[in-house]
Scaffold this active site. Structure first.
Site, PDB file in Angstrom:
ATOM      1  CB  SER A  74     -46.718 -21.932  29.509  1.00 51.41           C
ATOM      2  OG  SER A  74     -46.210 -21.019  30.689  1.00 51.41           O
ATOM      3  CB  SER A  96     -42.829 -21.301  23.758  1.00 55.27           C
ATOM      4  OG  SER A  96     -43.727 -20.153  23.642  1.00 55.27           O
ATOM      5  CB  SER A 102     -53.205 -16.713  20.702  1.00 54.75           C
ATOM      6  OG  SER A 102     -51.848 -16.348  20.692  1.00 54.75           O
TER       7      SER A 102
HETATM    8  N1  LIG Z   1     -53.861 -23.488  32.719  1.00 51.43           N
HETATM    9  C1  LIG Z   1     -53.056 -22.441  32.228  1.00 51.43           C
HETATM   10  N2  LIG Z   1     -52.517 -22.722  31.053  1.00 51.43           N
HETATM   11  C2  LIG Z   1     -51.714 -21.933  30.444  1.00 51.43           C
HETATM   12  N3  LIG Z   1     -51.283 -20.858  31.046  1.00 51.43           N
HETATM   13  C3  LIG Z   1     -51.701 -20.722  32.285  1.00 51.43           C
HETATM   14  C4  LIG Z   1     -52.746 -21.406  32.931  1.00 51.43           C
HETATM   15  N4  LIG Z   1     -52.684 -20.984  34.339  1.00 51.43           N
HETATM   16  C5  LIG Z   1     -52.148 -20.095  34.396  1.00 51.43           C
HETATM   17  N5  LIG Z   1     -51.392 -19.477  33.249  1.00 51.43           N
HETATM   18  C6  LIG Z   1     -50.518 -18.432  33.102  1.00 51.43           C
HETATM   19  O1  LIG Z   1     -51.375 -17.752  32.201  1.00 51.43           O
HETATM   20  C7  LIG Z   1     -50.420 -17.327  31.032  1.00 51.43           C
HETATM   21  C8  LIG Z   1     -51.227 -17.382  29.840  1.00 51.43           C
HETATM   22  O2  LIG Z   1     -52.216 -16.731  29.706  1.00 51.43           O
HETATM   23  P1  LIG Z   1     -52.666 -16.471  28.086  1.00 51.43           P
HETATM   24  O3  LIG Z   1     -53.707 -15.236  28.207  1.00 51.43           O
HETATM   25  O4  LIG Z   1     -51.626 -16.078  27.369  1.00 51.43           O
HETATM   26  O5  LIG Z   1     -53.487 -17.753  27.526  1.00 51.43           O
HETATM   27  S1  LIG Z   1     -54.484 -17.651  26.462  1.00 51.43           S
HETATM   28  O6  LIG Z   1     -53.946 -17.061  25.418  1.00 51.43           O
HETATM   29  O7  LIG Z   1     -55.791 -17.346  26.959  1.00 51.43           O
HETATM   30  O8  LIG Z   1     -54.354 -19.369  26.221  1.00 51.43           O
HETATM   31  C9  LIG Z   1     -49.156 -18.233  31.094  1.00 51.43           C
HETATM   32  O9  LIG Z   1     -48.301 -17.356  30.927  1.00 51.43           O
HETATM   33  P2  LIG Z   1     -46.835 -17.852  29.732  1.00 51.43           P
HETATM   34  O10 LIG Z   1     -46.321 -18.729  30.544  1.00 51.43           O
HETATM   35  O11 LIG Z   1     -46.270 -16.546  29.537  1.00 51.43           O
HETATM   36  O12 LIG Z   1     -47.570 -18.287  28.761  1.00 51.43           O
HETATM   37  C10 LIG Z   1     -49.331 -18.666  32.546  1.00 51.43           C
HETATM   38  O13 LIG Z   1     -48.325 -17.714  33.375  1.00 51.43           O
HETATM   39  N1  LIG Z   2     -34.276 -18.405  21.783  1.00 54.40           N
HETATM   40  C1  LIG Z   2     -35.176 -17.943  23.005  1.00 54.40           C
HETATM   41  N2  LIG Z   2     -36.047 -17.249  22.934  1.00 54.40           N
HETATM   42  C2  LIG Z   2     -36.789 -16.786  24.099  1.00 54.40           C
HETATM   43  N3  LIG Z   2     -36.690 -17.532  25.297  1.00 54.40           N
HETATM   44  C3  LIG Z   2     -35.485 -18.180  25.540  1.00 54.40           C
HETATM   45  C4  LIG Z   2     -34.733 -18.665  24.339  1.00 54.40           C
HETATM   46  N4  LIG Z   2     -33.852 -19.455  24.868  1.00 54.40           N
HETATM   47  C5  LIG Z   2     -34.051 -19.709  26.031  1.00 54.40           C
HETATM   48  N5  LIG Z   2     -35.184 -18.981  26.629  1.00 54.40           N
HETATM   49  C6  LIG Z   2     -35.533 -18.904  27.775  1.00 54.40           C
HETATM   50  O1  LIG Z   2     -36.897 -19.478  27.817  1.00 54.40           O
HETATM   51  C7  LIG Z   2     -37.655 -18.907  28.672  1.00 54.40           C
HETATM   52  C8  LIG Z   2     -38.599 -18.199  28.008  1.00 54.40           C
HETATM   53  O2  LIG Z   2     -39.914 -17.722  29.096  1.00 54.40           O
HETATM   54  P1  LIG Z   2     -40.886 -16.907  28.888  1.00 54.40           P
HETATM   55  O3  LIG Z   2     -40.315 -15.779  27.912  1.00 54.40           O
HETATM   56  O4  LIG Z   2     -41.443 -16.386  30.000  1.00 54.40           O
HETATM   57  O5  LIG Z   2     -41.980 -17.575  27.825  1.00 54.40           O
HETATM   58  P2  LIG Z   2     -43.429 -17.530  27.801  1.00 54.40           P
HETATM   59  O6  LIG Z   2     -43.783 -15.942  27.499  1.00 54.40           O
HETATM   60  O7  LIG Z   2     -43.914 -18.072  26.341  1.00 54.40           O
HETATM   61  O8  LIG Z   2     -44.261 -18.105  28.765  1.00 54.40           O
HETATM   62  C9  LIG Z   2     -37.079 -17.974  29.535  1.00 54.40           C
HETATM   63  O9  LIG Z   2     -36.281 -18.415  30.564  1.00 54.40           O
HETATM   64  C10 LIG Z   2     -35.765 -17.651  28.309  1.00 54.40           C
HETATM   65  O10 LIG Z   2     -34.513 -17.013  28.867  1.00 54.40           O
END
Ligand SMILES: Nc1ncnc2c1ncn2[C@@H]1O[C@H](COP(=O)(O)OS(=O)(=O)O)[C@@H](OP(=O)(O)O)[C@H]1O
Ligand SMILES: Nc1ncnc2c1ncn2[C@@H]1O[C@H](COP(=O)(O)OP(=O)(O)O)[C@@H](O)[C@H]1O
Length: 207
Positions: free
Chosen positions: A40, A42, A112
């Site tokens: 999350s 990344s 994932s």
């Molecule tokens: N416990 C926990 N762990 C990880 N993430 C959490 C959790 N609770 C809520 N969230 C929110 O859910 C997003 C991740 O959902 P995903 O469907 O991508 O997760 S997974 O692939 O099933 O592991 C994740 O989004 P990203 O930050 O974009 O990765 C979070 O916004």
């Molecule tokens: N090279 C990069 N690629 C992607 N996001 C970046 C990068 N450098 C900085 N960031 C910042 O990192 C954060 C990534 O958030 P997000 O895209 O929501 O991640 P995820 O979907 O994996 O949770 C954003 O605030 C984005 O602006």
């Protein structure tokens, strides 16, 4: 899509009169899955969205499957236990495979966390059409970003089973591409994805 084994012997596979290749010809580009994986924060959503804009400008038909969004509908019954994550990725992989059959480039942005789930999603699409893209930023960097405040809530125990803190994340063994999102800019990462697709898939010319 190929016929797969099912548990029920009263189910039959209905062939399609328009093939994936027919749809690719009509669309003018190859179909594929760009499977972004990483912790999350990344950069999965940011990069899937930015790459989609670039592909759209190249006249490619695209769609982003975002984990957060899928969990509002198709996967709204699932939480964050390992079993629920397996099921979440299974469904996302099946949807991605349908998009590929439709001739589109689908960009999935889900944590994932399990290698076996990503491998299963790969097996659902034709060879050479699945691109695993590892958004490589470690927990410290993602926690520093804490885009949604979830790391803080995970540290306090309010959010449980949080990837990288209280739930595992298995980094890919052999992804098609590694993006160092803590080191490189969004633009550099996007260029990396487009260059890979150009080399391995071919892309239509800019318009
Ligand atoms: N416990 C926990 N762990 C990880 N993430 C959490 C959790 N609770 C809520 N969230 C929110 O859910 C997003 C991740 O959902 P995903 O469907 O991508 O997760 S997974 O692939 O099933 O592991 C994740 O989004 P990203 O930050 O974009 O990765 C979070 O916004
Ligand atoms: N090279 C990069 N690629 C992607 N996001 C970046 C990068 N450098 C900085 N960031 C910042 O990192 C954060 C990534 O958030 P997000 O895209 O929501 O991640 P995820 O979907 O994996 O949770 C954003 O605030 C984005 O602006």
């Amino acid at each position: 899509m190929t016929r797969r084994e099912v548990f029920n012997d009263a189910l039959f596979w209905q062939g399609q009169s328009v093939s994936m290749e027919d749809r690719e010809r009509l669309g003018g580009h190859a179909a594929a899955v760009l499977w972004f994986t990483g912790l999350s924060g990344s950069g999965k959503s940011t990069l899937a969205s930015a790459v989609e804009r670039r592909l759209h400008a190249l006249a490619c038909r695209t769609f982003v499957l975002d984990g957060d969004n899928l969990r509002h509908g198709l996967c709204s019954d699932l939480g964050f236990s390992s079993a629920d994550r397996h099921e979440n990725i299974r469904r996302a992989g099946e949807v991605a495979a349908l998009f590929v059959q439709s001739g589109a480039i689908v960009l999935s942005a889900l944590i994932s966390p399990f290698e076996s789930d990503r491998a299963r999603a790969r097996r659902l699409v034709p060879e050479g059409r699945f691109f695993e893209i590892y958004c490589n930023a470690n927990v410290d960097e993602c926690e520093r970003r804490d885009v949604k405040g979830l790391y803080r809530r995970a540290r306090s125990g309010e959010v449980r089973d949080f990837s990288g803190i209280s739930s595992p994340y298995e980094a890919p063994d052999a992804p098609e591409l590694v993006l160092h999102t803590a080191r490189d800019s969004v633009e550099q990462c996007v260029e990396g994805v487009i260059a890979m697709l150009q080399a391995r898939l071919g892309l239509p010319g800019a318009r």
